[in-house]
Scaffold this motif. Structure first.
Motif, PDB file in Angstrom:
ATOM      1  N   GLU A 125       0.808  -1.222   0.000  1.00  0.00           N
ATOM      2  CA  GLU A 125       0.000   0.000   0.000  1.00  0.00           C
ATOM      3  C   GLU A 125       0.840   1.269   0.000  1.00  0.00           C
ATOM      4  OE1 GLU A 125       0.569  -1.316   4.230  1.00  0.00           O
ATOM      5  OE2 GLU A 125      -0.151  -2.323   2.452  1.00  0.00           O
ATOM      6  N   LEU A 126       2.110   1.168   0.361  1.00  0.00           N
ATOM      7  CA  LEU A 126       2.975   2.351   0.368  1.00  0.00           C
ATOM      8  C   LEU A 126       3.252   2.876  -1.033  1.00  0.00           C
ATOM      9  CD1 LEU A 126       5.604   1.468   3.116  1.00  0.00           C
ATOM     10  CD2 LEU A 126       3.674   3.048   3.269  1.00  0.00           C
ATOM     11  N   LEU A 127       3.246   2.010  -2.027  1.00  0.00           N
ATOM     12  CA  LEU A 127       3.541   2.459  -3.384  1.00  0.00           C
ATOM     13  C   LEU A 127       2.505   3.474  -3.858  1.00  0.00           C
ATOM     14  CD1 LEU A 127       5.510   2.109  -5.770  1.00  0.00           C
ATOM     15  CD2 LEU A 127       3.911   0.426  -6.675  1.00  0.00           C
ATOM     16  N   SER A 128       1.234   3.206  -3.644  1.00  0.00           N
ATOM     17  CA  SER A 128       0.205   4.148  -4.093  1.00  0.00           C
ATOM     18  C   SER A 128       0.244   5.431  -3.264  1.00  0.00           C
ATOM     19  CB  SER A 128      -1.184   3.513  -4.067  1.00  0.00           C
ATOM     20  OG  SER A 128      -1.543   3.162  -2.757  1.00  0.00           O
ATOM     21  N   GLN A 129       0.516   5.333  -1.970  1.00  0.00           N
ATOM     22  CA  GLN A 129       0.634   6.537  -1.135  1.00  0.00           C
ATOM     23  C   GLN A 129       1.815   7.390  -1.589  1.00  0.00           C
ATOM     24  OE1 GLN A 129       0.948   5.133   2.899  1.00  0.00           O
ATOM     25  NE2 GLN A 129      -1.053   4.119   2.823  1.00  0.00           N
ATOM     26  N   MET A 137       3.215   7.441  -4.638  1.00  0.00           N
ATOM     27  CA  MET A 137       2.921   8.061  -5.934  1.00  0.00           C
ATOM     28  C   MET A 137       1.931   9.212  -5.789  1.00  0.00           C
ATOM     29  SD  MET A 137       4.650   7.259  -8.489  1.00  0.00           S
ATOM     30  CE  MET A 137       3.631   8.122  -9.656  1.00  0.00           C
ATOM     31  N   GLN A 138       0.926   9.049  -4.953  1.00  0.00           N
ATOM     32  CA  GLN A 138      -0.045  10.119  -4.746  1.00  0.00           C
ATOM     33  C   GLN A 138       0.664  11.364  -4.209  1.00  0.00           C
ATOM     34  OE1 GLN A 138      -3.060   9.376  -1.776  1.00  0.00           O
ATOM     35  NE2 GLN A 138      -4.429  10.897  -2.661  1.00  0.00           N
ATOM     36  N   TRP A 139       1.557  11.188  -3.240  1.00  0.00           N
ATOM     37  CA  TRP A 139       2.278  12.324  -2.674  1.00  0.00           C
ATOM     38  C   TRP A 139       3.147  13.004  -3.738  1.00  0.00           C
ATOM     39  CZ3 TRP A 139       7.173  14.131  -2.015  1.00  0.00           C
ATOM     40  CH2 TRP A 139       7.318  15.208  -1.132  1.00  0.00           C
ATOM     41  N   VAL A 140       3.861  12.206  -4.532  1.00  0.00           N
ATOM     42  CA  VAL A 140       4.721  12.763  -5.582  1.00  0.00           C
ATOM     43  C   VAL A 140       3.888  13.552  -6.587  1.00  0.00           C
ATOM     44  CG1 VAL A 140       6.230  12.206  -7.541  1.00  0.00           C
ATOM     45  CG2 VAL A 140       6.559  11.046  -5.356  1.00  0.00           C
ATOM     46  N   MET A 141       2.793  12.966  -7.066  1.00  0.00           N
ATOM     47  CA  MET A 141       1.983  13.613  -8.106  1.00  0.00           C
ATOM     48  C   MET A 141       1.316  14.887  -7.596  1.00  0.00           C
ATOM     49  SD  MET A 141       2.276  11.892 -10.972  1.00  0.00           S
ATOM     50  CE  MET A 141       3.946  12.224 -10.483  1.00  0.00           C
ATOM     51  N   ILE A 142       0.738  14.841  -6.401  1.00  0.00           N
ATOM     52  CA  ILE A 142       0.093  16.036  -5.854  1.00  0.00           C
ATOM     53  C   ILE A 142       1.122  17.139  -5.613  1.00  0.00           C
ATOM     54  CG2 ILE A 142      -1.056  16.973  -3.792  1.00  0.00           C
ATOM     55  CD1 ILE A 142      -2.649  14.329  -3.697  1.00  0.00           C
ATOM     56  N   SER A 143       2.263  16.781  -5.054  1.00  0.00           N
ATOM     57  CA  SER A 143       3.317  17.769  -4.798  1.00  0.00           C
ATOM     58  C   SER A 143       3.808  18.386  -6.102  1.00  0.00           C
ATOM     59  CB  SER A 143       4.485  17.120  -4.058  1.00  0.00           C
ATOM     60  OG  SER A 143       4.064  16.621  -2.816  1.00  0.00           O
ATOM     61  N   HIS A 144       3.981  17.563  -7.118  1.00  0.00           N
ATOM     62  CA  HIS A 144       4.451  18.085  -8.404  1.00  0.00           C
ATOM     63  C   HIS A 144       3.426  19.015  -9.034  1.00  0.00           C
ATOM     64  CE1 HIS A 144       4.949  18.044 -12.808  1.00  0.00           C
ATOM     65  NE2 HIS A 144       6.183  18.335 -12.457  1.00  0.00           N
ATOM     66  N   VAL A 145       2.168  18.624  -9.039  1.00  0.00           N
ATOM     67  CA  VAL A 145       1.124  19.449  -9.668  1.00  0.00           C
ATOM     68  C   VAL A 145       1.000  20.793  -8.959  1.00  0.00           C
ATOM     69  CG1 VAL A 145      -1.370  19.617 -10.056  1.00  0.00           C
ATOM     70  CG2 VAL A 145      -0.150  17.546 -10.695  1.00  0.00           C
ATOM     71  N   ARG A 146       1.043  20.788  -7.646  1.00  0.00           N
ATOM     72  CA  ARG A 146       0.959  22.059  -6.908  1.00  0.00           C
ATOM     73  C   ARG A 146       2.129  22.973  -7.253  1.00  0.00           C
ATOM     74  NH1 ARG A 146      -0.981  19.621  -1.089  1.00  0.00           N
ATOM     75  NH2 ARG A 146      -3.158  19.366  -1.687  1.00  0.00           N
ATOM     76  N   ARG A 147       3.316  22.408  -7.300  1.00  0.00           N
ATOM     77  CA  ARG A 147       4.495  23.200  -7.662  1.00  0.00           C
ATOM     78  C   ARG A 147       4.389  23.715  -9.092  1.00  0.00           C
ATOM     79  NH1 ARG A 147       7.999  23.149 -11.767  1.00  0.00           N
ATOM     80  NH2 ARG A 147       9.843  24.277 -11.277  1.00  0.00           N
ATOM     81  N   TYR A 148       3.947  22.868 -10.005  1.00  0.00           N
ATOM     82  CA  TYR A 148       3.818  23.242 -11.419  1.00  0.00           C
ATOM     83  C   TYR A 148       2.854  24.421 -11.581  1.00  0.00           C
ATOM     84  CZ  TYR A 148       3.176  22.562 -16.468  1.00  0.00           C
ATOM     85  OH  TYR A 148       3.134  22.728 -17.826  1.00  0.00           O
ATOM     86  N   HIS A 149       1.678  24.330 -10.963  1.00  0.00           N
ATOM     87  CA  HIS A 149       0.690  25.403 -11.068  1.00  0.00           C
ATOM     88  C   HIS A 149       1.189  26.695 -10.442  1.00  0.00           C
ATOM     89  CE1 HIS A 149      -2.296  23.017 -12.997  1.00  0.00           C
ATOM     90  NE2 HIS A 149      -2.613  22.287 -11.951  1.00  0.00           N
ATOM     91  N   ARG A 150       1.842  26.594  -9.299  1.00  0.00           N
ATOM     92  CA  ARG A 150       2.406  27.778  -8.651  1.00  0.00           C
ATOM     93  C   ARG A 150       3.459  28.428  -9.547  1.00  0.00           C
ATOM     94  NH1 ARG A 150       2.932  25.093  -4.034  1.00  0.00           N
ATOM     95  NH2 ARG A 150       5.118  24.694  -4.385  1.00  0.00           N
ATOM     96  N   HIS A 151       4.337  27.620 -10.100  1.00  0.00           N
ATOM     97  CA  HIS A 151       5.448  28.128 -10.900  1.00  0.00           C
ATOM     98  C   HIS A 151       4.997  28.714 -12.237  1.00  0.00           C
ATOM     99  CE1 HIS A 151       9.609  28.403 -12.226  1.00  0.00           C
ATOM    100  NE2 HIS A 151       9.230  27.867 -13.373  1.00  0.00           N
ATOM    101  N   TYR A 152       4.094  28.019 -12.920  1.00  0.00           N
ATOM    102  CA  TYR A 152       3.675  28.438 -14.266  1.00  0.00           C
ATOM    103  C   TYR A 152       2.370  29.239 -14.275  1.00  0.00           C
ATOM    104  CZ  TYR A 152       7.439  25.686 -16.229  1.00  0.00           C
ATOM    105  OH  TYR A 152       8.688  25.205 -16.550  1.00  0.00           O
ATOM    106  N   GLY A 153       1.726  29.425 -13.127  1.00  0.00           N
ATOM    107  CA  GLY A 153       0.494  30.185 -13.069  1.00  0.00           C
ATOM    108  C   GLY A 153      -0.650  29.537 -13.835  1.00  0.00           C
TER     109      GLY A 153
END
Length: 99
Positions: free
Chosen positions: A71-75, A77-93
């Motif tokens: 179950e750690l694999l999905s947790q 990946m979820q953390w990586v993807m959410i963290s990346h998307v938040r950073r991407y939106h913040r950075h690129y507006g």
């Protein structure tokens, strides 16, 4: 035709891939790749998941990972993807789907 169940278990090696929504680029410059690799390193400290190898391409990535518990694999990946998307939106507006 029914979907084939994925094999899962502790200590197995998983090939994880994800591609940008509509095959769009998600890594635009060197700093984007660097930030994503830093997120992977941070995720490894938060979850008992070992990154064996990775390949980052402009519109997708491939990861080889092992999880101490399934179950750690999905947790992880979820953390990586959410963290990346938040950073991407913040950075690129931007907003909306990235992956």
């Amino acid at each position: 035709m029914p979907k084939i169940a994925r094999g899962s278990g502790e200590g197995l090696t998983y090939h994880v891939i994800n591609r940008g929504n509509g095959r769009q680029k998600v890594f635009h410059k060197d700093a984007d790749y660097q930030t994503f690799t830093e997120l992977l390193a941070d995720a490894g400290k938060r979850f008992d998941v070992s990154m064996l190898s990775y390949c980052l391409m402009p519109n997708h990535f491939h990861l080889l990972a092992q999880a101490a518990q399934t179950e750690l694999l999905s947790q992880w990946m979820q953390w990586v993807m959410i963290s990346h998307v938040r950073r991407y939106h913040r950075h690129y507006g931007t907003s909306g789907h990235i992956w």
